[in-house]
Design a protein around this motif. Structure first.
Motif, PDB file in Angstrom:
ATOM      1  N   ILE A 276      33.857 -46.888  62.640  1.00  0.00           N
ATOM      2  CA  ILE A 276      33.667 -45.450  62.464  1.00  0.00           C
ATOM      3  C   ILE A 276      34.256 -44.676  63.642  1.00  0.00           C
ATOM      4  N   THR A 277      34.081 -45.211  64.831  1.00  0.00           N
ATOM      5  CA  THR A 277      34.556 -44.519  66.027  1.00  0.00           C
ATOM      6  C   THR A 277      36.076 -44.555  66.147  1.00  0.00           C
TER       7      THR A 277
ATOM      8  N   LEU B 204      38.443 -36.794  67.479  1.00  0.00           N
ATOM      9  CA  LEU B 204      37.138 -37.366  67.118  1.00  0.00           C
ATOM     10  C   LEU B 204      36.885 -38.741  67.725  1.00  0.00           C
ATOM     11  N   VAL B 205      37.918 -39.459  68.090  1.00  0.00           N
ATOM     12  CA  VAL B 205      37.714 -40.794  68.648  1.00  0.00           C
ATOM     13  C   VAL B 205      36.847 -40.720  69.905  1.00  0.00           C
ATOM     14  N   PRO B 206      37.192 -39.927  70.922  1.00  0.00           N
ATOM     15  CA  PRO B 206      36.311 -39.865  72.089  1.00  0.00           C
ATOM     16  C   PRO B 206      34.967 -39.196  71.789  1.00  0.00           C
ATOM     17  N   ILE B 207      34.960 -38.240  70.875  1.00  0.00           N
ATOM     18  CA  ILE B 207      33.693 -37.587  70.523  1.00  0.00           C
ATOM     19  C   ILE B 207      32.755 -38.586  69.849  1.00  0.00           C
TER      20      ILE B 207
ATOM     21  N   GLY C 124      28.959 -43.185  67.365  1.00  0.00           N
ATOM     22  CA  GLY C 124      29.095 -44.635  67.558  1.00  0.00           C
ATOM     23  C   GLY C 124      27.888 -45.252  68.236  1.00  0.00           C
ATOM     24  N   PRO C 125      27.490 -44.761  69.415  1.00  0.00           N
ATOM     25  CA  PRO C 125      26.322 -45.348  70.080  1.00  0.00           C
ATOM     26  C   PRO C 125      25.018 -45.180  69.305  1.00  0.00           C
TER      27      PRO C 125
ATOM     28  N   PHE D 281      41.738 -34.866  63.852  1.00  0.00           N
ATOM     29  CA  PHE D 281      42.795 -33.907  64.138  1.00  0.00           C
ATOM     30  C   PHE D 281      43.115 -33.927  65.623  1.00  0.00           C
ATOM     31  N   GLY D 282      44.378 -33.843  65.936  1.00  0.00           N
ATOM     32  CA  GLY D 282      44.830 -33.830  67.316  1.00  0.00           C
ATOM     33  C   GLY D 282      46.334 -33.766  67.369  1.00  0.00           C
ATOM     34  N   GLU D 283      46.853 -33.792  68.587  1.00  0.00           N
ATOM     35  CA  GLU D 283      48.300 -33.686  68.754  1.00  0.00           C
ATOM     36  C   GLU D 283      49.026 -34.930  68.249  1.00  0.00           C
ATOM     37  N   ASP D 284      48.505 -36.102  68.595  1.00  0.00           N
ATOM     38  CA  ASP D 284      49.209 -37.352  68.294  1.00  0.00           C
ATOM     39  C   ASP D 284      49.104 -37.761  66.829  1.00  0.00           C
ATOM     40  N   GLY D 285      47.898 -37.782  66.307  1.00  0.00           N
ATOM     41  CA  GLY D 285      47.729 -38.259  64.942  1.00  0.00           C
ATOM     42  C   GLY D 285      46.629 -37.506  64.234  1.00  0.00           C
TER      43      GLY D 285
END
Length: 158
Positions: A30-31, A43-46, A52-53, A103-107
């Motif tokens: 999910i993360t 969303l990955v770092p969020i 995730g935790p 959503f983000g700059e890279d992907g």
């Protein structure tokens, strides 16, 4: 109460055996699972510090309890209802990780949009929320069942 058939016993044993590894794999999927499909957004770092935790703690606590309870049963395995709830939780969480858009700059996008094209990104956004809510709800239900089952079994044996 033992599952009536051999396939049910196998399901119960497998679900108990994979519950701890899956309690770690599912939150990771999910993360950051979208990254395997080239979707790497904000969303990955969020999710790494929020969803995730939280999901890992819920699922790991339940999985440890389920495994301890399963080891005390003969034959080894989780109760049938708990096994189906675990399986459902894995399917829901897998779907959530598949549909959640990022959503983000890279992907930008979701796994679905990476596989089927950006035209389906709206569907991903519409489906991710219900799957995410259902994943969390079922994880809580599994946790409650994991702690209530031994007491219910003891009461039934009296």
């Amino acid at each position: 109460m033992q599952p009536p058939s051999s396939p049910a016993r196998v399901l119960c044993a497998v679900m108990a055996a994979v519950s701890i590894p899956m309690a770690l794999v599912i939150p990771l999927w999910i993360t950051a699972g979208r990254m395997a499909f080239g979707v790497d957004g904000h969303l990955v770092p969020i999710f790494a510090v929020t969803a995730g935790p939280v999901l890992a703690i819920l699922m790991l606590t339940a999985a440890i309890r389920i495994t301890v309870n399963a080891a005390a049963r003969r034959p080894f395995g989780a109760p049938l209802k708990t096994s189906f709830l675990l399986l459902g939780n894995y399917v829901l969480a897998g779907a959530f990780g598949f549909f959640v858009p990022d959503f983000g700059e890279d992907g930008s996008g979701s796994v679905l949009s990476a596989v089927a094209g950006n035209d389906v990104l709206g569907y991903s956004a519409a489906l991710a929320n219900p799957f995410g809510i259902a994943t969390l709800l079922v994880a809580v239900i599994v946790l409650v069942r994991a702690f209530r089952e031994p007491a219910a079994a003891m009461a039934a044996s009296r």
